[in-house]
Design an enzyme around this catalytic site. Structure first.
Site, PDB file in Angstrom:
ATOM      1  N   GLN A  98      87.924  18.161  30.785  1.00 49.50           N
ATOM      2  CA  GLN A  98      89.068  17.852  29.928  1.00 49.50           C
ATOM      3  C   GLN A  98      89.595  19.175  29.383  1.00 49.50           C
ATOM      4  OE1 GLN A  98      89.021  16.553  25.641  1.00 49.50           O
ATOM      5  NE2 GLN A  98      89.539  14.555  26.571  1.00 49.50           N
TER       6      GLN A  98
ATOM      7  N   LYS B 174      91.947  21.202  27.053  1.00 48.95           N
ATOM      8  CA  LYS B 174      92.742  21.026  25.842  1.00 48.95           C
ATOM      9  C   LYS B 174      94.055  21.804  25.974  1.00 48.95           C
ATOM     10  CE  LYS B 174      89.975  18.448  23.356  1.00 48.95           C
ATOM     11  NZ  LYS B 174      90.295  17.037  23.145  1.00 48.95           N
TER      12      LYS B 174
ATOM     13  N   ASP C  41      94.397  17.140  27.765  1.00 48.60           N
ATOM     14  CA  ASP C  41      94.426  16.391  26.511  1.00 48.60           C
ATOM     15  C   ASP C  41      95.054  17.232  25.409  1.00 48.60           C
ATOM     16  OD1 ASP C  41      91.880  14.912  24.318  1.00 48.60           O
ATOM     17  OD2 ASP C  41      94.052  14.693  24.412  1.00 48.60           O
TER      18      ASP C  41
ATOM     19  N   GLU D 215      96.296  13.082  28.921  1.00 45.27           N
ATOM     20  CA  GLU D 215      95.651  12.302  27.852  1.00 45.27           C
ATOM     21  C   GLU D 215      96.376  12.516  26.532  1.00 45.27           C
ATOM     22  OE1 GLU D 215      91.380  12.437  27.708  1.00 45.27           O
ATOM     23  OE2 GLU D 215      91.334  11.990  25.563  1.00 45.27           O
TER      24      GLU D 215
ATOM     25  N   ASP E  28      94.432   7.876  24.005  1.00 40.75           N
ATOM     26  CA  ASP E  28      93.258   8.102  23.163  1.00 40.75           C
ATOM     27  C   ASP E  28      93.619   7.705  21.735  1.00 40.75           C
ATOM     28  OD1 ASP E  28      90.853  10.833  22.891  1.00 40.75           O
ATOM     29  OD2 ASP E  28      91.209   9.144  21.547  1.00 40.75           O
TER      30      ASP E  28
ATOM     31  N   LYS F  33      86.936   6.244  21.080  1.00 33.57           N
ATOM     32  CA  LYS F  33      85.916   6.721  20.140  1.00 33.57           C
ATOM     33  C   LYS F  33      85.315   5.537  19.413  1.00 33.57           C
ATOM     34  CE  LYS F  33      88.162  11.200  19.486  1.00 33.57           C
ATOM     35  NZ  LYS F  33      89.369  10.978  20.301  1.00 33.57           N
TER      36      LYS F  33
ATOM     37  N   ALA G 252      84.317  11.744  17.890  1.00 32.69           N
ATOM     38  CA  ALA G 252      85.011  12.996  17.575  1.00 32.69           C
ATOM     39  C   ALA G 252      84.054  14.188  17.629  1.00 32.69           C
ATOM     40  CB  ALA G 252      85.648  12.902  16.188  1.00 32.69           C
TER      41      ALA G 252
HETATM   42  C1  0XW Z   1      86.851  15.290  23.449  1.00 33.45           C
HETATM   43  N1  0XW Z   1      86.778  14.366  22.349  1.00 33.45           N
HETATM   44  C2  0XW Z   1      86.109  13.119  22.653  1.00 33.45           C
HETATM   45  C3  0XW Z   1      86.058  15.045  21.235  1.00 33.45           C
HETATM   46  C4  0XW Z   1      87.074  15.721  20.391  1.00 33.45           C
HETATM   47  O1  0XW Z   1      86.835  15.482  19.064  1.00 33.45           O
HETATM   48  C5  0XW Z   1      88.387  15.193  20.772  1.00 33.45           C
HETATM   49  C6  0XW Z   1      88.081  14.068  21.688  1.00 33.45           C
HETATM   50  C7  0XW Z   1      89.230  13.766  22.613  1.00 33.45           C
HETATM   51  O2  0XW Z   1      89.094  13.515  23.785  1.00 33.45           O
HETATM   52  O3  0XW Z   1      90.308  13.678  22.069  1.00 33.45           O
HETATM   53 MG    MG Z   2      91.244  12.749  23.731  1.00 29.84          MG
END
Ligand code: 0XW
Ligand code: MG
Length: 373
Positions: A165, A167, A196, A221, A244, A268, A297
């Site tokens: 993933q 960022k 994401d 995402e 998300d 989450k 989180a």
């Molecule tokens: C990767 N995560 C599950 C943990 C971070 O806090 C953010 C979250 C996401 O995917 O947004």
């Molecule tokens: Mg996310």
């Protein structure tokens, strides 16, 4: 069996030094989150653990102060209840305060841990049993230069990770596009890439990035902040859309599934209110063939074990991975059984019934607050 006492602890989970630059999200960087850990103690002395750790405001509306404040109301409300009767526990919590799902999740997870210990069963089996021998996970590649992102992605794949993933967000989008292309250049066959932004782009930026990365096999995402914005961009994206932060509860998720908005979910446990609602969402997503992750989180072994227990009950085809923050803080509450990533997969604690953890008595020191019947 009745809940006799609830003890609240504060646990610091700072980013490990060598990973300091490895965890940043659009608009915020994770530094020293505080985890809320609870011990829910039954009248026979059995202890169940729950946890929630709100990393940054980027990923959810609750923060550890609001979670603690809500728990001060919720804990007294469930004293005397039977933790096996999860519906009655939920009803008592909902009758006490509206919303506050992150705090309710802490107590819900503790009740699942208790249920497993009382019934002498692992939580994963109470949730339906594992559908994966090796439980898939994914690893975050933090925001950085294209070279840093590509080097991290290459290293993680060499370590066996097959889901990444990346960022993005919080900077000029051309920098995001450059990082995405750099990571794409080192993607190995079979590696799944999600980008994401944690709600970081405008609708125009999301569309522009998708156009600029049209040939790259990836998903987007939560590219924008709201469901309305996601609906506005959905038809313009060249990539699957994963939801998300906007996937806030079961009715919303059902609407996103039935309308075809979501091609996948990042979910989450704390945002949904615990394993009880997460199990219902899992059943919906599996029935609708929409992949989902089992996340939180941030947090330690307790919420990590809950994520892996739920994640293990997904079929590989519909699992976007069970996520752990352990690689970034490297703290275990149970050194022997705490979940960790091994050869690209996440381990399922098997130190006994419930969440499978053996946390030593007194491990968290003095409680910040105690609620007794
Ligand atoms: C990767 N995560 C599950 C943990 C971070 O806090 C953010 C979250 C996401 O995917 O947004
Ligand atoms: Mg996310």
């Amino acid at each position: 069996m009745e809940i006799e006492e609830i003890r609240l602890y504060r646990v610091e989970l700072p980013v490990a030094d060598k990973a300091k630059s490895a965890y940043s999200m659009s608009g915020s960087t994770v530094a020293t989150p505080n985890s809320v850990v609870v011990e829910v103690v039954c009248d026979d002395g059995t202890v169940g653990y729950g946890e929630a750790c709100m990393a940054t405001p980027q990923a959810q509306s609750a923060q550890d102060g609001t979670v603690r404040a809500a728990l001060a109301m919720l804990a007294p409300a469930i004293l005397g209840l039977d933790p096996l009767r999860l519906g009655q526990v939920r009803a008592a919590m909902d009758a006490t305060v509206d919303g506050q799902q992150e705090a309710k999740a802490v107590l819900d997870v503790a009740c699942w841990d208790l249920a497993g210990k009382i019934l002498d069963q692992p939580v994963v089996d109470l949730l339906g049993g594992r559908r994966m021998d090796d439980v898939t996970t994914y690893h975050v590649v933090g925001i950085g230069t294209p070279e840093e992102a590509a080097a991290t992605a290459d290293r993680l794949q060499a370590e066996g990770l097959s889901r990444l993933q990346l960022k993005a967000g919080g900077r000029p989008v051309h920098e995001d596009v450059a990082a995405i292309h750099a990571v794409a250049d080192v993607l190995r066959p079979g590696t799944d890439l999600a980008v994401d932004t944690n709600r970081g782009w405008s609708t125009g930026e999301a569309i522009a990035v998708s156009e600029a990365c049209a040939g790259i096999p990836m998903s987007m995402e939560q590219p924008c902040a709201t469901e309305q914005e996601l609906r506005a961009v959905k038809g313009h994206l060249r990539h699957p859309l994963v939801v998300d932060e906007s996937a806030s509860d079961l009715p919303t998720i059902a609407r996103m599934v039935s309308s075809g908005l979501a091609d996948g979910f990042g979910l989450k446990i704390s945002r949904l209110g615990g394993l009880t609602p997460m199990r219902a969402v899992r059943d919906l997503c599996m029935a609708a063939r929409v992949p989902m992750s089992a996340d939180d989180a941030w947090g330690g072994d307790v919420i990590g074990a809950a994520c892996v227990a739920l994640g293990a009950t997904l079929t590989p085809r519909f699992s976007r991975g069970a996520w752990l923050s352990h690689p970034y803080h490297q703290v275990h509450y149970d050194e022997a059984n705490g979940p960790r990533i091994v050869n690209g997969y996440v381990t399922l604690p098997d130190g006994g019934p419930g969440l499978g953890l053996q946390i030593p008595d007194g491990h968290f020191g003095e409680p910040e607050a105690t609620y007794r019947r």
